[in-house]
Write an enzyme that holds these catalytic residues in place. Structure first.
Site, PDB file in Angstrom:
ATOM      1  N   ASP A 112       7.860 -13.931  38.464  1.00 50.96           N
ATOM      2  CA  ASP A 112       7.163 -13.506  36.942  1.00 50.96           C
ATOM      3  C   ASP A 112       6.706 -14.381  36.442  1.00 50.96           C
ATOM      4  OD1 ASP A 112       6.033 -11.905  35.121  1.00 50.96           O
ATOM      5  OD2 ASP A 112       8.070  -9.807  35.673  1.00 50.96           O
ATOM      6  N   ASP A 148       1.591  -4.304  34.892  1.00 49.20           N
ATOM      7  CA  ASP A 148       2.518  -3.043  34.701  1.00 49.20           C
ATOM      8  C   ASP A 148       2.347  -1.653  34.394  1.00 49.20           C
ATOM      9  OD1 ASP A 148       4.428  -5.036  35.634  1.00 49.20           O
ATOM     10  OD2 ASP A 148       4.789  -4.967  33.101  1.00 49.20           O
TER      11      ASP A 148
HETATM   12  C1  DGJ Z   1       7.210  -7.851  33.381  1.00 46.67           C
HETATM   13  C2  DGJ Z   1       6.872  -7.033  35.063  1.00 46.67           C
HETATM   14  O1  DGJ Z   1       4.882  -6.969  34.966  1.00 46.67           O
HETATM   15  C3  DGJ Z   1       6.884  -5.869  35.652  1.00 46.67           C
HETATM   16  O2  DGJ Z   1       6.601  -4.944  37.057  1.00 46.67           O
HETATM   17  C4  DGJ Z   1       8.767  -6.292  35.708  1.00 46.67           C
HETATM   18  O3  DGJ Z   1       9.140  -7.684  36.459  1.00 46.67           O
HETATM   19  C5  DGJ Z   1       9.334  -6.819  34.750  1.00 46.67           C
HETATM   20  N1  DGJ Z   1       8.233  -8.294  34.215  1.00 46.67           N
HETATM   21  C6  DGJ Z   1      10.628  -6.628  34.531  1.00 46.67           C
HETATM   22  O4  DGJ Z   1      10.932  -8.030  33.739  1.00 46.67           O
END
Ligand code: DGJ
Length: 714
Positions: A453, A518
């Protein structure tokens, strides 16, 4: 010399399956763009040199500078230049007097020299016969005796025909990536820049240009994408003869382009293609090219396993017993890979602390991650782990030990985003530390998958010497991924940046999946995914079934639609499946089965994206002789009768066996409609010409529903 009264012009042609490009190669000058478009016969070439067919207009330079593969600022180029550079305010204009072109197996190497300004440019250009994608990159070498300051350097300078055209591009934000926009191209230049240090949520590094009335399946469409996860620019500008110049490359911050004598700067690759089969033709070309660039563990892609990702089920609230029971339920439903998301490491109870300390939290995991990993593996699933290597929270042991490791602008207070700072990966000690920390996890635990990430933009991205580090940071992140992959070759990587902030062909040289967003609200997700699929293939598109109501929008959608949207990519679950009611559990289970038996087709071959009247959205995956057709209805119908779907890819001379393969569980009020019952049972035979011209009849569908057909030529 080309166009010269003393000799015939010389041309150079590259041909793909469906496209061709022709350059004119004047002696000692940069090659000129004469053609890039649909395939020409091998012997087709311009009737004469460009200057011979266009006498000089009035009040013009006696020797104009036609559009070349590298239009430079000197010598009378009045549009945006591929290179803007100077030496301490001097040598501000480049004009090439040396040019060599080498062709080896369809790859052109064009070397341009300007001994006066002291620059040498080497352009690599390859037209891949299988995909019709042109890959172009540029290397610039400082041949002078002092520093050269490069302000702009295009990776590619491409030509578009002189005709009315629209540009289609994508903006967005977190939870709303790939928000499509379209504008008419006029006389003013169109320019798009990204300075967030990542590919970004709001400026995907690519665009389409649709000529005339081109659409999804017909008309001439051009597409460009920069294989790069950092700052970038694209500009499209009309030039004197009505054609358009499309420049694309890495965006440089002040000082980033300083080259010492003898030093070389390499651009990222630009992937460019065109198709007279509309936007879908461009997507198909890009998918082929990107598939060919990917490096899978073991040399080939294994079937994409069904995921369960823990983020939206538990967020930071990890309890071993709860995670184990989630894993039990996941295995029962047919999940094949269990990914432990954020919240597992030391001090990580919220997003204010812990990043940088990559050891299991001793309170949540007193015996480390081994008991959970073993539990998952014993259930027959693979185990994946979330990390965010580039980041550090000020509230972490790592930052307390190394407060000088973060990117910064000297003299300014540090600027956090999501309470975190960015580690300066251009420092060898930082990259070595991260390699050791992530490597230790991969060595100690049965981890075959890393979700990587990156949850903030690169503002204040300077190094300790006060120099901008945007581009070097991206290269260092790629290098760290490559180093980890060399050391742990069985591990796959998922690129994520607050959802789809790192969705680009550059990261896909190191990663195997991209978390597209997300946002799990099905209709919004569908539109995000359609933008994603314009450039990147479905097997790398992380696509999960989320909870109802969706956490990102608060809206509720039926499970069938959520599942139908998720099954068009690399399927996963992102919800607490233990709380599903019996109906939803059955629905998810049946979509997982469908996905498993169909992923071969969903993840290979071509895709066609379509819209019908009455808000019906569809997507076909596979080959013209055998494909899966997803049909999705978000809003209630406005019509008395459902529309038919005309399938441009159906072969008119063949007959197809058509079956309803999945969905249509939430049937509308159907009177009669025996045909659809037949399609659900044994299927029916329909002529390709009928599907092609008249279309496949659709059953009445409720809002929020999905139905999937399989069409196989007999
Ligand atoms: C952003 C990501 O897009 C999510 O899927 C998740 O992993 C969060 N970060 C975790 O902090």
């Amino acid at each position: 010399m080309s166009g010269d009264k003393t000799g015939a012009a010389r041309f150079l042609a590259l041909h793909g399956r469906t496209t061709s490009l022709i350059l004119e190669t004047p002696v000692g000058k940069a090659p000129l763009w004469r053609y890039w478009g649909p395939r020409l016969p091998d012997d087709a070439s311009p009737p004469c040199g460009l200057r011979d067919e266009r006498p000089s207009p009035s009040f013009s330079l006696d020797r104009d500078l036609p559009l070349s593969v590298f239009p430079a600022f000197g010598g009378g180029w009045f549009y945006t230049a591929a290179l803007k550079a100077h030496r301490n305010g001097e040598a501000f204009a480049q004009a090439f007097t040396g040019s060599r072109v080498k062709t080896v197996e369809g790859r052109l190497t064009i070397t341009l020299e300007d001994p006066v300004s002291g620059v040498e440019v080497e352009i690599q250009m390859r037209l891949d016969g299988a995909s019709d994608v042109l890959t172009i990159s540029t290397a610039l070498t400082n041949r002078g005796a002092d520093a050269l300051d490069v302000i702009d350097l295009a990776a590619a300078a491409l030509v578009l025909p002189a005709a009315p055209a629209r540009v289609r591009y994508f903006t967005g934000r977190h939870n709303r990536e790939f928000d499509e926009r379209e504008e008419l191209l006029g006389a003013a230049a169109w320019r798009r820049e990204n300075r967030r240090g990542l590919a970004s949520h709001d400026a995907f590094p690519g665009a389409l240009v649709l000529m005339g009335g081109a659409g999804r399946d017909d008309g001439l469409v051009y597409g460009v994408q920069i294989a790069w996860s950092g700052n970038h620019f694209q500009s499209i500008e009309r030039i004197d003869d009505g054609r358009r110049l499309w420049l694309a490359g890495e965006g440089l911050a002040p000082g980033e382009g300083r080259l010492a004598p003898g030093e070389t700067m390499m651009t990222p690759d630009v992937l460019a293609t065109c198709s007279d089969k509309g936007a879908n033709g461009v997507a198909q070309n890009f998918h082929r090219a990107i598939r060919a660039r990917m490096e899978w563990p073991g040399g080939a892609m294994a079937p994409r396993p069904v995921h369960l990702n823990t983020w939206e089920a538990f967020y930071f609230n990890h309890r071993l017993d709860e995670l184990k029971s989630l894993a039990d339920e996941a295995a029962r439903l047919g999940v094949e890979r269990f990914v432990l998301d954020d919240g597992w490491f030391k001090g990580r109870d919220n997003d204010r602390s812990g990043l940088g300390d990559w050891t299991p939290d001793p309170v949540k995991y007193p015996q480390g991650l081994r008991p959970l990993a073993d539990h998952v593996i014993a259930l027959g699933m693979a185990f994946g782990l979330w990390v965010e290597p580039e980041m550090v929270n000020p509230d972490s042991d790592l930052f307390r030990a190394h407060p000088d490791w973060a990117l910064l602008i000297r003299g300014h207070p540090l600027l956090t985003g999501r309470n975190q700072l960015v580690l300066d990966l251009t420092r060898e000690d930082v990259s070595d530390h991260l390699f050791a920390a992530i490597g230790a996890l991969l060595a100690a635990l049965p981890i075959s998958y890393v979700k990587w990430d990156h949850n903030r933009d690169l503002a204040f991205a300077g190094d300790v010497e006060g120099r901008a580090a945007y581009g070097r940071q991206v290269r260092a992140a790629y290098a760290l991924m490559a180093r980890l992959r060399r050391a742990y070759p069985a591990v796959e990587i998922e690129a994520c940046a607050g959802g789809g902030g790192r969705s680009d062909a550059g990261v896909l040289q190191h990663a195997h999946r991209i978390w597209a967003s997300d946002c799990l609200d099905a209709p919004v997700r569908l539109s995000i995914q359609r933008g994603f699929l314009q450039f990147l293939p479905p097997e790398v598109m992380g696509s999960h079934i989320g909870a109802a109501p969706a956490h990102s929008t608060g809206r509720t959608h039926a499970m069938e639609l959520r599942a139908g949207v998720a099954a068009t990519g690399h399927l996963g679950l992102e919800l607490d499946i233990r709380s599903l009611d019996a109906n939803d559990r059955l629905t998810i289970g049946s979509w997982i089965e469908f996905y498993k038996r169909s992923r071969g087709l969903i993840h290979s071959g071509a895709i066609w994206i379509g819209d019908e009247i009455d808000g019906l959205l569809w997507q076909a995956h596979g080959a013209p002789e055998d494909f899966i057709l997803f049909v999705l209805r978000v809003d209630p119908t406005r019509e008395r009768f459902a529309p038919t779907i005309r399938l441009a890819m159906a072969d008119p001379v063949r007959r197809y066996r058509v079956r309803i393969e999945q969905g249509w569980q939430r049937r509308g009020w159907v009177m009669g409609g025996d045909f659809f019952n037949r399609l659900s049972d044994d299927g029916a035979e329909i002529s390709g010409a009928w599907l092609n011209r008249s279309g496949l009849p659709m059953p009445p569908m409720l809002a929020d529903s999905a139905v999937v057909f399989r069409l196989t030529a007999q």
